[in-house]
Scaffold this motif. Structure first.
Motif, short mmCIF file in Angstrom:
data_model
loop_
_atom_site.label_atom_id
_atom_site.label_comp_id
_atom_site.label_asym_id
_atom_site.label_seq_id
_atom_site.Cartn_x
_atom_site.Cartn_y
_atom_site.Cartn_z
N UNK A 145 0.84 -1.30 0.00
CA UNK A 145 0.17 -0.03 0.05
C UNK A 145 0.93 1.21 -0.13
N UNK A 146 0.14 2.28 -0.56
CA UNK A 146 0.76 3.36 -0.40
C UNK A 146 2.38 3.83 -0.94
N UNK A 147 3.35 4.37 -0.50
CA UNK A 147 4.38 4.68 -0.89
C UNK A 147 5.16 3.23 -1.30
N UNK A 148 5.29 2.30 -0.28
CA UNK A 148 5.86 1.04 -0.78
C UNK A 148 5.39 0.41 -2.03
N UNK A 149 3.87 0.38 -2.20
CA UNK A 149 3.44 -0.16 -3.30
C UNK A 149 3.87 0.54 -4.55
N UNK A 150 3.98 1.82 -4.38
CA UNK A 150 4.26 2.68 -5.53
C UNK A 150 5.85 2.38 -5.96
N UNK A 151 6.65 2.16 -4.86
CA UNK A 151 8.24 1.90 -5.32
C UNK A 151 8.25 0.64 -5.85
N UNK A 152 7.19 -0.49 -5.51
CA UNK A 152 7.40 -1.62 -6.13
C UNK A 152 6.97 -1.77 -7.49
N UNK A 153 5.91 -0.75 -7.61
CA UNK A 153 5.71 -0.59 -8.99
C UNK A 153 6.65 0.03 -10.08
N UNK A 154 7.19 0.89 -9.37
CA UNK A 154 8.37 1.70 -9.92
C UNK A 154 9.45 0.65 -10.46
N UNK A 155 9.82 -0.07 -9.60
CA UNK A 155 10.93 -0.98 -9.63
C UNK A 155 10.52 -2.06 -10.88
N UNK A 156 9.12 -2.54 -10.61
CA UNK A 156 8.62 -3.46 -11.72
C UNK A 156 8.65 -3.16 -12.98
N UNK A 157 8.35 -1.74 -13.03
CA UNK A 157 8.28 -1.17 -14.59
C UNK A 157 9.85 -1.06 -15.21
N UNK A 158 10.62 -1.04 -14.42
CA UNK A 158 12.07 -1.06 -14.97
C UNK A 158 12.62 -2.56 -15.12
N UNK A 159 12.17 -3.49 -14.93
CA UNK A 159 12.15 -4.67 -15.10
C UNK A 159 12.93 -5.48 -13.80
N UNK A 160 12.64 -4.87 -12.57
CA UNK A 160 13.20 -5.66 -11.47
C UNK A 160 12.01 -6.55 -10.97
N UNK A 161 12.51 -7.80 -10.15
CA UNK A 161 11.72 -8.77 -9.60
C UNK A 161 11.42 -8.24 -8.11
N UNK A 162 10.30 -8.09 -7.97
CA UNK A 162 9.80 -7.64 -6.74
C UNK A 162 9.32 -8.36 -5.43
N UNK A 163 9.50 -8.17 -4.34
CA UNK A 163 9.03 -8.77 -3.28
C UNK A 163 8.50 -7.80 -2.17
N UNK A 164 7.03 -8.00 -2.09
CA UNK A 164 5.88 -7.03 -1.50
C UNK A 164 6.11 -7.67 0.08
N UNK A 165 6.62 -7.35 1.12
CA UNK A 165 6.23 -7.86 2.54
C UNK A 165 5.32 -6.78 3.29
N UNK A 166 4.36 -7.51 4.00
CA UNK A 166 3.30 -6.60 4.58
C UNK A 166 2.85 -7.80 5.53
N UNK A 167 2.28 -7.16 6.69
CA UNK A 167 1.46 -8.04 7.66
C UNK A 167 0.56 -8.55 7.18
N UNK A 168 -0.17 -7.92 6.14
CA UNK A 168 -1.51 -8.79 5.67
C UNK A 168 -1.02 -9.29 4.55
N UNK A 169 -0.82 -10.55 4.39
CA UNK A 169 -0.35 -11.34 3.46
C UNK A 169 -0.99 -11.60 2.16
N UNK A 170 -2.38 -11.63 2.23
CA UNK A 170 -3.26 -11.76 1.38
C UNK A 170 -3.31 -10.57 0.31
N UNK A 171 -3.40 -9.17 0.94
CA UNK A 171 -3.03 -7.98 -0.06
C UNK A 171 -1.92 -7.95 -0.62
N UNK A 172 -0.78 -8.32 -0.04
CA UNK A 172 0.58 -8.37 -0.74
C UNK A 172 0.60 -9.13 -1.66
#
Length: 263
Positions: free
Chosen positions: A17-44
């Motif tokens: 969510x929020x800034x973290x999700x936007x960073x993940x999207x930005x890195x993925x757009x550049x071809x990076x593989x991303x790991x989204x860590x969060x307390x709410x695993x289903x949302x991640x």
């Protein structure tokens, strides 16, 4: 511009969510593989699937409370198992507070210390050896303008974010010889779901003009007179992760629309 991020493995805490999700999207757009860590695993996991479908790169969600020893260990282990290690770590997990120094109990101080500081310490100990084995890496800390220009109503947030900034500088000195670059970003006002939720709560009994409330906050604090979008802040994180920022080490960068008044 090719930022040299294709195929890199990036771990983002608070990534659903929020800034973290936007960073993940930005890195993925550049071809990076991303790991989204969060307390709410289903949302991640749901956001990871969406990112993978949109950008065509591998993305996974990991349920982990990084404020705990068990949570950080689980995250480090999951990345090692799924990817063989990480190249990028963004310590983004965090939340605001609301208290006075005189009234806040020890337990609240400890809670925020674990979330904002010890999570970064433990994850550095876990991921830095992986990065060294892969030839180097990047660690970024999402602190806050409040680390250097505190707001009166959240002393615990101010203090722990300032400690995170100092930890970032110490870590940068220790890891530079391993070709691991460490930096800290201090955002100002960012229109995250937390800000929207707070504004709606504060205006519920006075007509519900939460957007007007947020505009007032922006008018008071930011010369640019608006909040940043999460994507605007994320762009800066992505740049710092890239091979275009190889001389950026041990620094802190304000992304605050002119909000910081000091030198």
């Amino acid at each position: 511009m090719d930022l040299g991020l294709k195929g890199k493995v990036a771990v983002i805490t608070g990534g659903s969510v929020g800034i973290g999700l936007a960073i993940a999207e930005g890195l993925a757009a550049e071809g990076a593989e991303v790991v989204l860590a969060a307390r709410h695993g289903e949302r991640a996991e749901n956001e990871a699937r969406r990112i993978s479908d949109r950008f065509g790169t591998r993305a996974i969600g990991v349920a982990a409370d990084v404020a705990t020893v068990e949570g950080t260990a689980a995250l480090v282990g999951a990345v090692a198992e799924e990817f063989g290690g990480a190249d990028i770590l963004v310590n983004n997990a965090g939340t605001g507070s609301n208290e006075t120094v005189m009234e806040a109990p020890d337990e609240k101080w400890q809670q925020y210390w674990d979330l904002h500081v010890m999570a970064a310490v433990r994850l550095a100990r876990g991921f830095a050896p992986q990065m060294k084995a892969r030839g180097g890496g990047v660690i970024l800390h999402n602190a806050s303008i409040c680390a250097v220009q505190p707001l009166w109503y959240e002393p615990i947030y101010n203090v722990t974010k300032s400690a995170l900034m100092m930890f970032s500088k110490c870590l940068a000195t220790e890891l530079v010889t391993d070709n691991i670059r460490v930096n800290c970003v201090n955002p100002g006002l960012v229109l995250t779901p937390d800000w929207q939720k707070t504004a709606k709560q504060l205006t519920a009994d006075t007509g519900g003009d939460w957007e007007g409330y947020l505009q007032g906050v922006a008018d008071e604090h930011a010369p640019i007179k608006r909040f940043a979008s999460p994507a605007e802040v994320a762009h800066f994180f992505v740049f710092l992760c890239s091979d275009k920022a190889t001389y950026s080490i041990g620094s802190e960068y304000g992304v605050d629309g002119g909000m910081r008044k000091g030198l």
